[in-house]
Design a protein around this motif. Structure first.
Motif, short mmCIF file in Angstrom:
data_model
loop_
_atom_site.label_atom_id
_atom_site.label_comp_id
_atom_site.label_asym_id
_atom_site.label_seq_id
_atom_site.Cartn_x
_atom_site.Cartn_y
_atom_site.Cartn_z
N LYS A 179 38.22 45.62 36.08
CA LYS A 179 38.49 46.89 36.93
C LYS A 179 40.11 46.69 36.88
N ILE A 180 40.58 47.80 37.34
CA ILE A 180 42.11 48.04 37.38
C ILE A 180 42.53 47.63 38.76
N ILE A 232 43.06 40.71 27.31
CA ILE A 232 42.90 40.06 28.50
C ILE A 232 42.80 38.42 28.06
N SER A 233 43.40 37.86 29.12
CA SER A 233 43.62 36.40 28.80
C SER A 233 43.09 35.51 30.05
N CYS A 239 41.55 43.31 35.29
CA CYS A 239 41.32 42.05 35.46
C CYS A 239 39.86 41.72 36.00
N SER A 240 39.44 40.61 36.01
CA SER A 240 38.06 40.12 36.50
C SER A 240 37.86 38.66 36.73
N ASN A 241 36.84 38.32 37.30
CA ASN A 241 36.66 36.94 37.88
C ASN A 241 35.78 36.33 36.58
N THR A 242 35.05 37.32 35.73
CA THR A 242 34.16 36.94 34.66
C THR A 242 34.79 37.77 33.43
N LYS A 243 34.03 37.37 32.33
CA LYS A 243 34.90 38.02 30.93
C LYS A 243 34.49 39.26 30.96
N SER A 294 45.01 37.08 41.15
CA SER A 294 44.21 35.80 41.93
C SER A 294 42.98 35.92 40.95
N LYS A 295 42.53 36.84 40.03
CA LYS A 295 41.36 36.69 39.20
C LYS A 295 41.55 35.79 37.99
#
Length: 312
Positions: free
Chosen positions: A31-32, A133-134, A23-27, A40-41
């Protein structure tokens, strides 16, 4: 799992996330994280590494939902639409997820490839999208989230919209989820041919590293848009683990060692007995899936000799 008709689609999405998704807050900078914090990401891994429940498409243009309505295409279950530019990720959920490992049947995997190909073409979706990832439909800071078709799909439902190709086109194998299936099928067969030599002469970690190297090479050499490293690594890990533990389970480490010891017996033993021993060993290697040339290299005999042993 609770029946899909009793849950909101986003609840179904959340319940079926991997236990520890990327997951990530940016493309970038994936990180796992545990599911509880990952959800929440802004961007998230939505399928388990070896199971496909969600077919997801990156529509890199505004108005994808209008395009679907105007062309009478199957409606997505969920759509996450960028608030600024109207670009979207469309999610098609499967009532019965498809396993793409050895435990999965071949027919559903091929069916999945064909459906994915047809949807990707009809939706004018980005063929380079990895389907890993979406946009996260559990968050709405950056996109508007719509729940559209309330029930998940049976793969056969797509036959109401598409005539699937009799033979899976090559293109279907190198875009979207087709790449995952293609990589897995190639790498697992390679691993089957190699595992015995690593059990005899190497160790588990070196076998995993060899499988990973093969996966990386195949990924970069065969796909116009390669899978990202996280997907390749997950595939290699799954294949090496299963192959090491299951594919050679018919022999224990002690039995492997005994075979090696038998090969090293003194040269004073009768030539006939030694030839018989080598012929049996070569046939065992062959039964375990090794190619003739690999047996030749492992045993140190010319390929013609090995061929003769395998024919007897």
């Amino acid at each position: 799992m609770t029946a899909t008709t009793e849950l909101e689609l986003t609840e179904i999405f959340e319940q079926n996330l991997p236990f520890k998704p990327y997951c990530s807050n940016t493309k970038g900078a994936l990180k796992i994280r545990p599911r509880a914090s990952a959800k929440s990401k802004n961007y998230i891994q939505y399928n388990e590494p070896n199971t496909i429940r969600w077919l997801t498409y990156d529509c890199d243009y505004a108005g994808a939902l209008d395009h679907i309505g105007q062309n009478q295409l199957p409606a997505p279950n969920i759509a996450a639409v960028n608030k600024k530019n109207g670009k979207s990720h469309l999610f098609y959920g499967l009532e019965s997820p498809v396993c793409i490992t050895d435990n999965g049947r071949e027919k559903p995997k091929r069916f999945l490839q064909a459906v994915n190909y047809c949807l990707n073409e009809a939706l004018l979706a980005d063929q380079g999208f990895s389907q890993f990832i979406s946009k996260n439909p559990l968050t709405n800071d950056l996109w508007d989230v719509y729940e559209i078709k309330p029930t998940l799909y049976d793969l056969n439902e797509f036959l109401e919209y598409f005539t699937l190709p009799a033979k899976t086109p090559h293109k279907a194998k190198i875009i979207g989820v087709g790449r995952n299936v293609t990589l897995f099928e190639n790498a697992r067969r390679w691993a089957y041919r190699q595992v015995l030599s690593y059990r005899l002469t190497g160790n588990r970690q070196s076998f995993y590293e060899a499988v990973l190297q093969h996966c990386e090479s195949f990924n970069t050499e065969n796909f116009p848009t390669p899978l990202n490293f996280s997907e390749v690594k997950a595939t290699a890990k799954s294949i090496s683990k299963w192959t090491w533990e299951k594919y050679t389970a018919r022999w224990t480490d002690e039995q492997f060692s005994q075979v090696q010891a038998n090969r090293g017996k003194s040269s004073g033993k009768a030539r006939l007995d030694k030839t018989f021993e080598n012929r049996v060993l070569a046939n065992l290697y062959s039964m375990l899936g090794m190619y003739q040339k690999d047996i030749s290299k492992l045993m140190g005999f010319p390929e013609q000799t090995v061929s003769r042993w395998l024919q007897k």
